[in-house]
Design an enzyme around this catalytic site. Structure first.
Site, PDB file in Angstrom:
ATOM      1  N   GLN A 144       2.365  -2.287  42.744  1.00  0.00           N
ATOM      2  CA  GLN A 144       0.949  -2.386  42.369  1.00  0.00           C
ATOM      3  C   GLN A 144       0.524  -1.136  41.603  1.00  0.00           C
ATOM      4  O   GLN A 144      -0.142  -1.228  40.564  1.00  0.00           O
ATOM      5  CB  GLN A 144       0.087  -2.541  43.622  1.00  0.00           C
ATOM      6  CG  GLN A 144       0.322  -3.814  44.405  1.00  0.00           C
ATOM      7  CD  GLN A 144      -0.276  -3.757  45.799  1.00  0.00           C
ATOM      8  OE1 GLN A 144      -1.185  -2.972  46.078  1.00  0.00           O
ATOM      9  NE2 GLN A 144       0.244  -4.580  46.700  1.00  0.00           N
ATOM     10  N   GLY A 199      16.750  -5.279  36.332  1.00  0.00           N
ATOM     11  CA  GLY A 199      17.777  -5.623  35.350  1.00  0.00           C
ATOM     12  C   GLY A 199      17.345  -6.746  34.437  1.00  0.00           C
ATOM     13  O   GLY A 199      17.671  -6.756  33.243  1.00  0.00           O
ATOM     14  N   PHE A 222       0.863  -1.181   0.000  1.00  0.00           N
ATOM     15  CA  PHE A 222       0.000   0.000   0.000  1.00  0.00           C
ATOM     16  C   PHE A 222       0.899   1.231   0.000  1.00  0.00           C
ATOM     17  O   PHE A 222       1.476   1.593   1.025  1.00  0.00           O
ATOM     18  CB  PHE A 222      -0.883  -0.047   1.256  1.00  0.00           C
ATOM     19  CG  PHE A 222      -1.942   1.005   1.332  1.00  0.00           C
ATOM     20  CD1 PHE A 222      -3.129   0.868   0.640  1.00  0.00           C
ATOM     21  CD2 PHE A 222      -1.766   2.130   2.131  1.00  0.00           C
ATOM     22  CE1 PHE A 222      -4.123   1.834   0.744  1.00  0.00           C
ATOM     23  CE2 PHE A 222      -2.748   3.097   2.236  1.00  0.00           C
ATOM     24  CZ  PHE A 222      -3.938   2.947   1.538  1.00  0.00           C
ATOM     25  N   LEU A 255       1.314   4.843  -0.138  1.00  0.00           N
ATOM     26  CA  LEU A 255       0.740   6.187   0.028  1.00  0.00           C
ATOM     27  C   LEU A 255       1.828   7.207   0.336  1.00  0.00           C
ATOM     28  O   LEU A 255       2.033   8.167  -0.408  1.00  0.00           O
ATOM     29  CB  LEU A 255      -0.312   6.166   1.145  1.00  0.00           C
ATOM     30  CG  LEU A 255      -0.884   7.526   1.559  1.00  0.00           C
ATOM     31  CD1 LEU A 255      -1.640   8.170   0.407  1.00  0.00           C
ATOM     32  CD2 LEU A 255      -1.806   7.372   2.772  1.00  0.00           C
ATOM     33  N   THR A 256       2.561   7.013   1.426  1.00  0.00           N
ATOM     34  CA  THR A 256       3.504   8.029   1.899  1.00  0.00           C
ATOM     35  C   THR A 256       4.720   8.170   0.985  1.00  0.00           C
ATOM     36  O   THR A 256       5.117   7.231   0.288  1.00  0.00           O
ATOM     37  CB  THR A 256       3.989   7.699   3.325  1.00  0.00           C
ATOM     38  OG1 THR A 256       4.539   6.375   3.337  1.00  0.00           O
ATOM     39  CG2 THR A 256       2.842   7.769   4.308  1.00  0.00           C
ATOM     40  N   GLU A 291       0.228   5.092   9.801  1.00  0.00           N
ATOM     41  CA  GLU A 291      -1.200   5.361   9.578  1.00  0.00           C
ATOM     42  C   GLU A 291      -1.623   6.696  10.202  1.00  0.00           C
ATOM     43  O   GLU A 291      -2.785   6.898  10.524  1.00  0.00           O
ATOM     44  CB  GLU A 291      -2.086   4.220  10.133  1.00  0.00           C
ATOM     45  CG  GLU A 291      -1.768   2.853   9.581  1.00  0.00           C
ATOM     46  CD  GLU A 291      -2.016   2.733   8.088  1.00  0.00           C
ATOM     47  OE1 GLU A 291      -2.891   3.431   7.581  1.00  0.00           O
ATOM     48  OE2 GLU A 291      -1.309   1.941   7.444  1.00  0.00           O
ATOM     49  N   ARG A 344       2.334   0.893  39.924  1.00  0.00           N
ATOM     50  CA  ARG A 344       3.013   0.987  38.629  1.00  0.00           C
ATOM     51  C   ARG A 344       2.371   0.081  37.590  1.00  0.00           C
ATOM     52  O   ARG A 344       2.328   0.426  36.405  1.00  0.00           O
ATOM     53  CB  ARG A 344       4.494   0.610  38.777  1.00  0.00           C
ATOM     54  CG  ARG A 344       5.301   1.569  39.608  1.00  0.00           C
ATOM     55  CD  ARG A 344       6.695   1.029  39.867  1.00  0.00           C
ATOM     56  NE  ARG A 344       7.547   1.100  38.683  1.00  0.00           N
ATOM     57  CZ  ARG A 344       8.781   0.613  38.616  1.00  0.00           C
ATOM     58  NH1 ARG A 344       9.309  -0.016  39.674  1.00  0.00           N
ATOM     59  NH2 ARG A 344       9.501   0.744  37.511  1.00  0.00           N
TER      60      ARG A 344
END
Length: 706
Positions: A360, A435, A163, A165-166, A458, A362
């Site tokens: 919790q 880590g 596709f 487009l851009t 998009e 986070r």
């Protein structure tokens, strides 16, 4: 609010659930699984239904059993090998043909489940497949019946599509596309040209190495020299027998990206490439044999929108893709947090890090977001199916036009909300796993990097939000004139009470009052109305001060229109999830935890707007903000013991999740250690050992003697 996503009946009994969903292996996570307030298998059947679970099991089992999909956590393939494997895996998806045409007709939602299942394994083959079968084929299908034979070639893989487009110098501003398609009356052909390298098609998925055909967007010029605007054309870019470029086409790969490197993104330039007249995708308009332009869509803006209708497909899909990434990341982080023990009330006792309030706070709001946004993504897809069915049957009714506008507004905001939420979640999950989260084998870095482009392709997120705010602002005349109005899916119907809602105040008198999502939902309705009024007034003032329409709109984005679009889509997501979780047909064994998820998502999302709630007078005094904050913490605490079971509902099998610290057993150290020792050359002496052992540096040898 209208949502076509039907509540699934929990069928069967524990025995049938056990057949569909085997028990997890015993291990450190059993403690939390026993503490859960609900049966995770019952929840899975409620959310998906047995039919979808069987489809998922079929796909997951096929991928795990097939040697072409074999892999190791954190494996580092060279880009060319990864692209080859991606194509071979994509090709294998055609051979499996997981969904028949009849199954898709009976339940279109199966399409999105299939995409999600393959994407959970790896987005590169999944997107390669979807760009070909969904976006490329979808653009052709929505044109006319004359492309029926072409579509057959798509699904038999005789051709492979992309596709286009851009361009290198134009992405989100599609009106600025500069590729041209000029009609030649004498040969009944269009001549495709790229005026210069800045107009090269760029970032096109599948184009880099293997696509043979492209849907190319170009400015259509008729023989009288008139530009008729942006239209799409089918252009062959490579020979189907050799994969060599067609005459006049320069096509190649743009190079390594931050993620999704199995997908070959490419560029193309065209020099006098001739295509048959019939290759125009006549969605928005067509050209007669004598070169006259005709269109059933008379309005130029509507014609432009019609030509870009395929973009809504991508945005709806990206909403679901982003939510899948969120589910993957949160599954890994919560299982890790439930198994990882650090510190404790005494030196002899270490406790799981999930027991800490900070952990919790986070993670659990992102778990709630995964449930709420996943429900919204699926309901939005079903809304889109209704709209797309109208496109295929060439509906020209007012309702069809209204469906298109509403789908466009919803998808233009849901893509930013879901992709940003997933991106922030992936980073938070990475950090929450310490880590070990930074180690590539545990996949959080891959999830974060693969989700990153969802924020851009998009349509850039910040630019897309303007589409949604424009849609909302377009209702202001109806509001001011007290004229009746509604939208097909009802997402803006609450604005009919605009004046009344603006008089609302925050009325909760305790944190306990905030434990139902009706409280943040009411606040969101006020917030949308307040920001809509503020944006409208700001725009009027800018225009009155002599600013052009362009400058006035530009000056209204930050703190006004952008905030309006975000508040609206958050309100819409919450409204749909609130209605779902409060449905009286939800089993009483599942409803409490679902209501907690809805309330947590609502309060957590709303807390980011506290300043505006106070600024506009909806909330006042210290207590209102404190109630919301305490409500969030209390809901996190309530959901903590359910977190592992909630993750078990949405997490794929270990082979698909592909993360030693996220495995269902919870034996994170055993799993990590085994994977590390099996790693390629983990125990080998480095090939450059002599550079240390033999070739010692001569100190100061290279110091300047001047």
């Amino acid at each position: 609010m209208s949502s076509t996503l039907k509540l699934k009946e929990v069928t069967g009994n524990r025995n049938s659930w056990d057949t569909l969903l085997p028990d997890f292996p015993r291990g450190p996570l059993c403690k939390y699984r026993k503490k859960a307030s609900f049966n995770w298998k019952e929840m899975a059947v409620l959310l998906d239904g047995e039919d979808i679970i069987q489809l998922k099991n079929r796909i997951f089992s096929a991928l795990e059993s097939d040697p072409i999909f074999a892999r190791h956590p954190g494996e580092d393939l060279c880009r060319e090998k990864y692209q080859e494997l991606t194509f071979l895996r994509c090709k294998r998806l055609f051979e499996y043909d997981f969904l028949t045409q009849q199954e898709i007709i009976e339940n279109p939602l199966k399409i999105i489940h299939m995409i999600i299942c393959v994407g959970m394994y790896d987005w590169s083959p999944c997107l390669q497949y979807f760009l070909h079968c969904g976006v490329f084929a979808g653009a052709i299908l929505s044109a006319s019946e004359r492309f029926a034979d072409f579509v057959k070639q798509v699904y038999s893989m005789e051709i492979f599509g992309c596709f286009a487009l851009t361009e290198l110098s134009h992405g989100t501003n599609t009106k600025g596309i500069r590729t041209t398609a000029t009609f030649d009356r004498s040969t009944q052909e269009f001549i495709i040209n790229t005026p210069d390298f800045e107009a090269a098609k760029f970032w096109v998925g599948n184009m880099g190495k293997h696509a043979t055909h492209a849907v190319v967007y170009a400015q259509l010029y008729t023989p009288d020299g008139q530009c008729q605007g942006l239209h799409s054309f089918i252009v062959q870019i490579r020979d189907t027998k050799t994969l060599l470029p067609m005459p006049g086409v320069m096509v190649g790969d743009i190079g390594k990206k931050l993620g999704q490197n199995g997908l070959d993104n490419g560029f193309a330039m065209f020099h006098n490439v001739r295509i048959p007249k019939e290759n125009i995708l006549n969605i928005a308009g067509d050209v007669t044999a004598d070169g006259k332009y005709s269109s059933s869509v008379k309005d130029v803006k509507e014609r432009f929108s019609a030509s870009l209708g395929s973009l809504s497909t991508g945005r709806v899909l990206i909403t679901a893709i982003s939510m899948t990434n969120l589910k993957l990341a949160i599954s890994i982080a919560i299982r890790f947090s439930a198994a990882r023990r650090q510190f404790g009330p005494t030196d002899e006792e270490e406790i799981p890090v999930l027991e800490y309030q900070t952990q919790q706070w986070r993670l659990l709001p992102y778990l709630a977001a995964a449930y709420a946004l996943d429900y919204f993504a699926k309901s939005l897809f079903e809304n889109f199916v209704e709209f797309y069915a109208g496109l295929l049957t060439k509906q020209r009714s007012q309702r069809q036009a209204d469906l298109g506008r509403e789908i466009h507004a919803l998808s233009a905001a849901s893509k930013p909300l879901s992709s940003w939420t997933a991106q922030q979640a992936a980073q938070e999950c990475r950090e929450a796993c310490g880590g070990h989260g930074y180690l590539a084998i545990n996949r959080l870095g891959e999830i974060r990097n693969d989700n990153d482009p969802n924020c851009t392709y998009e349509g850039d997120n910040n630019v897309l939000l303007q589409q949604t705010s424009n849609y909302l602002m377009s209702w202001m005349n109806c509001i001011r004139d007290k004229a009746p109005f509604e939208s097909p899916f009802g997402t803006i119907n609450f604005l009919r009470d605009y004046d009344h809602i603006l008089g609302w105040k925050f009325t909760a008198v305790s944190a306990e009052d905030c434990m139902d999502s009706s409280v943040p939902l009411a606040a969101y309705k006020w917030l949308v109305c307040y920001l809509l009024r503020g944006s409208d007034l700001k725009l009027s003032k800018e225009k009155q001060s002599g600013q052009s329409d362009f400058e006035a709109k530009n000056n209204c984005q930050v703190y006004y229109c952008r905030s309006l679009a975000i508040a609206f889509i958050e309100q819409t997501v919450l409204q749909r999830y609130h209605d779902y979780t409060h449905d009286p047909n939800i089993p009483p064994t599942l409803q409490p935890v679902l209501k907690n998820l809805s309330a947590l998502y609502g309060l957590w999302s709303l807390s980011k707007h506290l300043a505006v709630l106070y600024q506009g007078g909806y909330a006042s005094g210290e207590q209102a903000g404190r109630f919301i904050q305490n409500g969030i913490l209390e809901l996190c605490c309530r959901l903590k013991d359910d977190a592992v079971a909630l993750v078990d509902v949405v997490a794929p099998p270990d082979f698909i999740l592909n993360s030693p610290i996220g495995k269902a057993s919870g034996e994170l150290y055993k799993n990590m250690w085994a994977e590390i020792l099996q790693g390629n050359k983990a125990l080998n002496r480095p090939s450059w050992w002599a550079e240390f052992c033999v070739n010692k540096p001569v100190m100061g040898r290279l110091r300047s003697r001047l």
